[in-house]
Design a protein around this motif. Sequence first.
Motif, PDB file in Angstrom:
ATOM      1  N   GLY A   1       5.838  26.928 -10.312  1.00  0.00           N
ATOM      2  CA  GLY A   1       5.532  27.407 -11.494  1.00  0.00           C
ATOM      3  C   GLY A   1       4.658  27.129 -12.556  1.00  0.00           C
ATOM      4  O   GLY A   1       4.064  27.377 -12.994  1.00  0.00           O
ATOM      5  N   THR A   2       5.110  26.214 -12.889  1.00  0.00           N
ATOM      6  CA  THR A   2       4.675  25.642 -14.146  1.00  0.00           C
ATOM      7  C   THR A   2       3.527  24.659 -13.631  1.00  0.00           C
ATOM      8  O   THR A   2       2.215  24.527 -14.092  1.00  0.00           O
ATOM      9  CB  THR A   2       5.548  23.953 -13.817  1.00  0.00           C
ATOM     10  N   ALA A   3       3.566  24.148 -12.129  1.00  0.00           N
ATOM     11  CA  ALA A   3       1.812  23.512 -11.282  1.00  0.00           C
ATOM     12  C   ALA A   3       1.247  24.389 -11.625  1.00  0.00           C
ATOM     13  O   ALA A   3       0.117  24.693 -12.157  1.00  0.00           O
ATOM     14  CB  ALA A   3       2.252  22.896 -10.222  1.00  0.00           C
ATOM     15  N   SER A   4       1.736  25.873 -11.394  1.00  0.00           N
ATOM     16  CA  SER A   4       0.514  27.039 -11.150  1.00  0.00           C
ATOM     17  C   SER A   4      -0.672  27.263 -12.224  1.00  0.00           C
ATOM     18  O   SER A   4      -1.172  27.741 -11.975  1.00  0.00           O
ATOM     19  CB  SER A   4       1.002  28.535 -10.678  1.00  0.00           C
ATOM     20  N   GLY A   5       1.021  26.948 -13.111  1.00  0.00           N
ATOM     21  CA  GLY A   5       0.196  27.327 -14.188  1.00  0.00           C
ATOM     22  C   GLY A   5      -0.478  26.776 -15.445  1.00  0.00           C
ATOM     23  O   GLY A   5      -1.635  26.993 -15.992  1.00  0.00           O
ATOM     24  N   LEU A   6      -0.464  25.140 -14.565  1.00  0.00           N
ATOM     25  CA  LEU A   6      -1.370  24.849 -15.235  1.00  0.00           C
ATOM     26  C   LEU A   6      -3.063  24.484 -14.209  1.00  0.00           C
ATOM     27  O   LEU A   6      -4.255  24.478 -15.151  1.00  0.00           O
ATOM     28  CB  LEU A   6      -0.986  23.054 -14.668  1.00  0.00           C
ATOM     29  N   VAL A   7      -2.555  24.550 -13.513  1.00  0.00           N
ATOM     30  CA  VAL A   7      -3.748  25.090 -12.447  1.00  0.00           C
ATOM     31  C   VAL A   7      -4.126  26.623 -13.075  1.00  0.00           C
ATOM     32  O   VAL A   7      -5.916  25.934 -12.981  1.00  0.00           O
ATOM     33  CB  VAL A   7      -3.867  24.653 -10.826  1.00  0.00           C
TER      34      VAL A   7
END
Length: 121
Positions: free
Chosen positions: A51-57
């Motif tokens: 979820g963290t990576a997805s938000g940054l992307v």
Amino acid sequence: AVGFIEDDFLRRYESDVRAGASPGHYALALGAVSRALGLSAEEGAVSLFYGTASGLVSAAVRLIPLGQTDGQRGMASLEGAVSQAAGEAMRRPIEEACAFGPGHEIRAMSHRQLHTRLFVS
């Protein structure tokens, strides 16, 4: 999650949060939902890290000339790193759990007072 996942603990947790008896921190809520779904601690960590990576992307796709397909490619390329990070988190003792990013925190705190903000809508 209450209403979507029928779980007595989640129901009590939501009630405590609404009553002000619990701060309702995201990590606690994610842990409680993960438990209700029957996920292992590592699966819950993978969910958090993904979820963290997805938000940054997602922010990168909106901020720079990066298309949706490139964003999806980016997420696919991070799959191994997300799993590896979750596995590493599971091997470390709880005493080592921390987050240290003072520059990011200072910027995040001042964001609300900026005249022009990205993604204000």
